[in-house]
Design a protein around this motif. Structure first.
Motif, PDB file in Angstrom:
ATOM      1  N   LEU A 112       0.854  -1.179   0.000  1.00 24.55           N
ATOM      2  CA  LEU A 112       0.000   0.000   0.000  1.00 24.55           C
ATOM      3  C   LEU A 112       0.892   1.232   0.000  1.00 24.55           C
ATOM      4  CD1 LEU A 112      -2.646   1.607   0.307  1.00 24.55           C
ATOM      5  CD2 LEU A 112      -2.449   1.259   2.797  1.00 24.55           C
ATOM      6  N   VAL A 113       0.663   2.117  -0.963  1.00 24.87           N
ATOM      7  CA  VAL A 113       1.346   3.416  -1.017  1.00 24.87           C
ATOM      8  C   VAL A 113       0.284   4.477  -0.787  1.00 24.87           C
ATOM      9  CG1 VAL A 113       2.743   5.003  -2.396  1.00 24.87           C
ATOM     10  CG2 VAL A 113       3.038   2.525  -2.659  1.00 24.87           C
ATOM     11  N   ILE A 114       0.501   5.347   0.187  1.00 25.57           N
ATOM     12  CA  ILE A 114      -0.453   6.416   0.480  1.00 25.57           C
ATOM     13  C   ILE A 114       0.153   7.737   0.051  1.00 25.57           C
ATOM     14  CG2 ILE A 114      -1.830   7.573   2.241  1.00 25.57           C
ATOM     15  CD1 ILE A 114      -1.749   5.049   3.900  1.00 25.57           C
ATOM     16  N   GLY A 115      -0.539   8.445  -0.842  1.00 26.68           N
ATOM     17  CA  GLY A 115      -0.077   9.716  -1.382  1.00 26.68           C
ATOM     18  C   GLY A 115       0.394   9.576  -2.811  1.00 26.68           C
ATOM     19  N   ALA A 116      -0.288  10.238  -3.749  1.00 31.14           N
ATOM     20  CA  ALA A 116       0.061  10.117  -5.167  1.00 31.14           C
ATOM     21  C   ALA A 116       0.636  11.420  -5.709  1.00 31.14           C
ATOM     22  CB  ALA A 116      -1.157   9.687  -5.985  1.00 31.14           C
ATOM     23  N   GLY A 117       1.577  11.998  -4.944  1.00 26.77           N
ATOM     24  CA  GLY A 117       2.398  13.077  -5.471  1.00 26.77           C
ATOM     25  C   GLY A 117       3.625  12.484  -6.145  1.00 26.77           C
ATOM     26  N   PHE A 118       4.670  13.281  -6.289  1.00 28.51           N
ATOM     27  CA  PHE A 118       5.856  12.781  -6.983  1.00 28.51           C
ATOM     28  C   PHE A 118       6.478  11.598  -6.257  1.00 28.51           C
ATOM     29  CE2 PHE A 118       5.670  17.067  -8.879  1.00 28.51           C
ATOM     30  CZ  PHE A 118       5.717  16.697 -10.207  1.00 28.51           C
ATOM     31  N   ALA A 119       6.543  11.643  -4.928  1.00 34.04           N
ATOM     32  CA  ALA A 119       7.138  10.534  -4.183  1.00 34.04           C
ATOM     33  C   ALA A 119       6.284   9.277  -4.291  1.00 34.04           C
ATOM     34  CB  ALA A 119       7.332  10.921  -2.719  1.00 34.04           C
ATOM     35  N   GLY A 120       4.980   9.407  -4.091  1.00 33.97           N
ATOM     36  CA  GLY A 120       4.104   8.237  -4.139  1.00 33.97           C
ATOM     37  C   GLY A 120       4.023   7.606  -5.516  1.00 33.97           C
ATOM     38  N   LEU A 121       3.959   8.442  -6.551  1.00 38.25           N
ATOM     39  CA  LEU A 121       3.917   7.902  -7.911  1.00 38.25           C
ATOM     40  C   LEU A 121       5.221   7.188  -8.261  1.00 38.25           C
ATOM     41  CD1 LEU A 121       2.152  10.916  -9.630  1.00 38.25           C
ATOM     42  CD2 LEU A 121       1.227   8.594  -9.478  1.00 38.25           C
ATOM     43  N   ALA A 122       6.361   7.768  -7.837  1.00 36.76           N
ATOM     44  CA  ALA A 122       7.648   7.117  -8.099  1.00 36.76           C
ATOM     45  C   ALA A 122       7.767   5.815  -7.316  1.00 36.76           C
ATOM     46  CB  ALA A 122       8.793   8.057  -7.741  1.00 36.76           C
ATOM     47  N   ALA A 123       7.312   5.818  -6.063  1.00 34.91           N
ATOM     48  CA  ALA A 123       7.384   4.603  -5.248  1.00 34.91           C
ATOM     49  C   ALA A 123       6.528   3.490  -5.836  1.00 34.91           C
ATOM     50  CB  ALA A 123       6.956   4.911  -3.816  1.00 34.91           C
ATOM     51  N   ALA A 124       5.292   3.819  -6.234  1.00 32.35           N
ATOM     52  CA  ALA A 124       4.400   2.802  -6.803  1.00 32.35           C
ATOM     53  C   ALA A 124       4.967   2.247  -8.111  1.00 32.35           C
ATOM     54  CB  ALA A 124       3.012   3.395  -7.024  1.00 32.35           C
ATOM     55  N   ARG A 125       5.491   3.129  -8.955  1.00 31.86           N
ATOM     56  CA  ARG A 125       6.051   2.685 -10.233  1.00 31.86           C
ATOM     57  C   ARG A 125       7.268   1.785 -10.010  1.00 31.86           C
ATOM     58  NH1 ARG A 125       5.489   4.671 -15.495  1.00 31.86           N
ATOM     59  NH2 ARG A 125       4.237   6.388 -14.654  1.00 31.86           N
ATOM     60  N   ARG A 126       8.142   2.195  -9.082  1.00 32.29           N
ATOM     61  CA  ARG A 126       9.352   1.418  -8.834  1.00 32.29           C
ATOM     62  C   ARG A 126       9.031   0.072  -8.174  1.00 32.29           C
ATOM     63  NH1 ARG A 126      14.507   2.350 -10.836  1.00 32.29           N
ATOM     64  NH2 ARG A 126      16.117   1.771  -9.318  1.00 32.29           N
ATOM     65  N   LEU A 127       8.071   0.055  -7.247  1.00 30.65           N
ATOM     66  CA  LEU A 127       7.659  -1.218  -6.653  1.00 30.65           C
ATOM     67  C   LEU A 127       7.141  -2.167  -7.730  1.00 30.65           C
ATOM     68  CD1 LEU A 127       5.798   0.012  -3.447  1.00 30.65           C
ATOM     69  CD2 LEU A 127       7.936  -1.298  -3.503  1.00 30.65           C
ATOM     70  N   ALA A 128       6.381  -1.627  -8.681  1.00 26.52           N
ATOM     71  CA  ALA A 128       5.860  -2.460  -9.765  1.00 26.52           C
ATOM     72  C   ALA A 128       6.998  -3.003 -10.626  1.00 26.52           C
ATOM     73  CB  ALA A 128       4.886  -1.653 -10.614  1.00 26.52           C
ATOM     74  N   GLU A 129       8.052  -2.205 -10.838  1.00 23.72           N
ATOM     75  CA  GLU A 129       9.222  -2.678 -11.590  1.00 23.72           C
ATOM     76  C   GLU A 129       9.986  -3.739 -10.802  1.00 23.72           C
ATOM     77  OE1 GLU A 129      11.422   0.909 -12.120  1.00 23.72           O
ATOM     78  OE2 GLU A 129      10.087   1.724 -13.654  1.00 23.72           O
ATOM     79  N   ASN A 130      10.149  -3.489  -9.503  1.00 27.36           N
ATOM     80  CA  ASN A 130      10.906  -4.418  -8.664  1.00 27.36           C
ATOM     81  C   ASN A 130      10.170  -5.719  -8.390  1.00 27.36           C
ATOM     82  OD1 ASN A 130      12.893  -2.454  -8.455  1.00 27.36           O
ATOM     83  ND2 ASN A 130      12.295  -1.780  -6.407  1.00 27.36           N
ATOM     84  N   ARG A 131       8.856  -5.655  -8.264  1.00 27.28           N
ATOM     85  CA  ARG A 131       8.031  -6.799  -7.901  1.00 27.28           C
ATOM     86  C   ARG A 131       6.860  -6.928  -8.883  1.00 27.28           C
ATOM     87  NH1 ARG A 131      11.918  -7.512  -5.130  1.00 27.28           N
ATOM     88  NH2 ARG A 131      11.993  -7.793  -2.847  1.00 27.28           N
ATOM     89  N   PRO A 132       7.139  -7.333 -10.111  1.00 28.31           N
ATOM     90  CA  PRO A 132       6.075  -7.366 -11.133  1.00 28.31           C
ATOM     91  C   PRO A 132       4.944  -8.323 -10.806  1.00 28.31           C
ATOM     92  CG  PRO A 132       8.084  -8.419 -11.944  1.00 28.31           C
ATOM     93  CD  PRO A 132       8.452  -7.721 -10.673  1.00 28.31           C
ATOM     94  N   GLY A 133       5.177  -9.284  -9.922  1.00 22.77           N
ATOM     95  CA  GLY A 133       4.111 -10.206  -9.543  1.00 22.77           C
ATOM     96  C   GLY A 133       3.286  -9.746  -8.368  1.00 22.77           C
ATOM     97  N   ASP A 134       3.672  -8.624  -7.739  1.00 20.27           N
ATOM     98  CA  ASP A 134       2.950  -8.118  -6.571  1.00 20.27           C
ATOM     99  C   ASP A 134       1.846  -7.151  -6.987  1.00 20.27           C
ATOM    100  OD1 ASP A 134       4.678  -9.590  -5.081  1.00 20.27           O
ATOM    101  OD2 ASP A 134       5.635  -7.894  -4.061  1.00 20.27           O
ATOM    102  N   HIS A 135       0.852  -7.024  -6.117  1.00 19.43           N
ATOM    103  CA  HIS A 135      -0.229  -6.062  -6.331  1.00 19.43           C
ATOM    104  C   HIS A 135       0.028  -4.851  -5.445  1.00 19.43           C
ATOM    105  CE1 HIS A 135      -4.731  -4.884  -5.803  1.00 19.43           C
ATOM    106  NE2 HIS A 135      -4.154  -4.183  -6.766  1.00 19.43           N
ATOM    107  N   ILE A 136       0.102  -3.681  -6.065  1.00 17.17           N
ATOM    108  CA  ILE A 136       0.347  -2.426  -5.351  1.00 17.17           C
ATOM    109  C   ILE A 136      -0.909  -1.576  -5.430  1.00 17.17           C
ATOM    110  CG2 ILE A 136       1.733  -0.312  -5.279  1.00 17.17           C
ATOM    111  CD1 ILE A 136       3.310  -2.998  -7.192  1.00 17.17           C
ATOM    112  N   VAL A 137      -1.382  -1.101  -4.284  1.00 17.35           N
ATOM    113  CA  VAL A 137      -2.511  -0.173  -4.229  1.00 17.35           C
ATOM    114  C   VAL A 137      -1.971   1.209  -3.868  1.00 17.35           C
ATOM    115  CG1 VAL A 137      -4.614   0.477  -2.984  1.00 17.35           C
ATOM    116  CG2 VAL A 137      -4.258  -1.893  -3.678  1.00 17.35           C
ATOM    117  N   LEU A 138      -2.374   2.219  -4.625  1.00 16.91           N
ATOM    118  CA  LEU A 138      -1.970   3.604  -4.414  1.00 16.91           C
ATOM    119  C   LEU A 138      -3.213   4.432  -4.111  1.00 16.91           C
ATOM    120  CD1 LEU A 138       0.061   5.991  -4.566  1.00 16.91           C
ATOM    121  CD2 LEU A 138      -0.240   5.961  -7.059  1.00 16.91           C
TER     122      LEU A 138
END
Length: 438
Positions: free
Chosen positions: A38-64
């Motif tokens: 779970l990523v809370i906050g979709a500013g520059f930090a949250g969007l970068a974190a969600a995108r990078r988590l998806a790159e690092n863990r392509p099989g995981d489900h990320i909620v933003l």
């Protein structure tokens, strides 16, 4: 279980939105869902974190989750600079190692965003125009000398512009001297944030207008919103100045509101009389002095200046109206030939700061991480903190994590009313000190 009572409450005055097409927000959270992250906050930090988590863990489900529509908050209210250099670098060469760290981190951010904008075709006026750091009086010229000392020690290229060159380039005789550097990128910040949100990987689910009202820490993270709940294995918190409500960095962060005004598009005749450059970005050499200026690709001039201490983090129309009068004066002093050009909007955005300018970056519990407090340089610092907190949380050995950690953690602040008295006194002092820069 922390309850979140103070929610983002920016108004609908953001001038960057005036000429963008309407965008349909992603659906708000409804019902109960589970996720790996779970990523809370979709500013520059949250969007970068969600995108990078998806790159690092392509099989995981990320909620933003974001409390508002993407781009409505602080990330869409800045001046549109992705700054690659250490911001307001000191000429004290004892700080050279810190400047090198900042340079590595900022350039990683700019390159990371550049790749996304290019590959995803994000239409946000992305342009590597560089920045012009300008002075109108002695204080600013002294700061420019410090800046040049640091640039030379870093072996960074720059160009000195005198008053005549600036008048030719910008169309104003207001500035006495400036230093132009090539690496900073200018953009339309709302368009960039929207583009980043709309091009997230398929394993990221974004819910907008979904403010978290309570959170429970434990073996699983449980975040509750008005109409839903997310249960996740791990949490990345990217809520900037709202972090203390989540029991993170209590008494270590404070907030200011900074104000901006933007004109209507200039006519072709007005643009012809302005200067030779068709786009530029000017930063004040003296901090708190003068203001930031942008001349945008669609022919508008933005002026950002004036700070207010706002522990409530709320915007208000009365202050906007008073600041607009200050902006009219400053605009007229810089561009007397354009005094007749009206502002389309005056608005404010929230800055999260720490007393020692350290980021709120790190791990707090086994499954809780944070990337908050960008200290007024949100595009690059938010992006770098989001990317690197995702790498840290995934156990990836990224050497830039050490650069982030070397910046330290936010200092503890005095309680109110002493904090408010101190911040307001400092703002008055800085304003008086920079009064010659207008």
């Amino acid at each position: 279980m922390p309850k979140i009572h103070l929610l983002p409450a920016d108004d609908a005055t953001n001038g960057w939105l005036k000429r963008l097409p309407l965008r349909q927000p992603k659906p708000s959270l409804q019902g109960r869902i589970t996720a790996d992250w779970l990523v809370i906050g979709a500013g520059f930090a949250g969007l970068a974190a969600a995108r990078r988590l998806a790159e690092n863990r392509p099989g995981d489900h990320i909620v933003l989750l974001d409390a508002r529509s993407v781009g409505d908050g602080a990330s869409g209210r800045n001046s549109g600079f992705a700054i690659d250099l250490p911001h307001h670098a000191s000429g004290d060469l004892r700080h050279l190692d810190g400047a090198r760290r900042a340079l590595r981190l900022n350039r990683m951010s700019v390159d990371y965003l550049d790749q996304i904008v290019t590959t995803q075709g994000i239409d946000c006026q992305w342009s590597r125009q560089g920045q012009i750091m300008a002075a109108s009086a002695v204080l600013g010229e002294r700061q420019l000398a410090h800046f040049r000392t640091m640039l030379e020690a870093l072996d960074e290229p720059y160009e000195v512009l005198d008053q005549d060159a600036l008048k030719t380039l910008l169309g104003t005789p207001f500035y006495q001297m400036a230093v132009r550097t090539p690496g900073t990128v200018l953009m339309q910040p709302v368009a960039l944030v929207r583009g980043l949100a709309d091009t997230l990987s398929a394993n990221v689910t974004l819910h907008e207008n979904s403010a978290v009202t309570s959170i429970e820490y434990g073996d699983a993270i449980v975040a509750t919103t008005t109409h839903g709940e997310v249960r996740a294995d791990k949490l990345v918190l990217c809520v900037d100045g709202f972090a203390p409500q989540f029991d993170i960095y209590r008494s270590r962060l404070f907030g200011l509101r900074i104000f901006a005004s933007i004109t209507r598009p200039l006519t072709e005749a007005e643009r012809q009389g302005l200067g030779t450059a068709r786009e530029w970005g000017v930063l004040p050499a003296a901090r708190f002095g003068g203001g930031t200026l942008r001349y945008t690709q669609d022919g508008r001039i933005l002026l950002r200046s004036s700070y207010r201490y706002r522990p409530s983090m709320q915007a208000d129309a009365g202050t906007n109206a008073r600041v607009a009068l200050i902006h009219r004066r400053k605009f007229g002093e810089r561009f007397p030939q354009l005094r007749h050009v009206p502002f389309e909007a005056t608005w404010s955005g929230f800055l999260c700061l720490s007393q020692n300018l350290a980021p709120g970056f790190g791990q707090h519990r086994a499954n809780v991480f944070s990337a908050v407090c960008q200290n007024g340089v949100g595009v690059t610092k938010g992006t770098q903190s989001g990317v690197l907190i995702a790498d840290l949380a995934c156990g990836i050995d990224n050497p830039l994590i050490a650069d982030m950690a070397a910046q330290g953690q936010p200092n503890k602040l005095p309680p109110e009313p002493f904090l408010g008295l101190g911040v307001r006194a400092n703002l008055l002092w800085q304003g008086w000190r920079a009064r010659s820069e207008r």
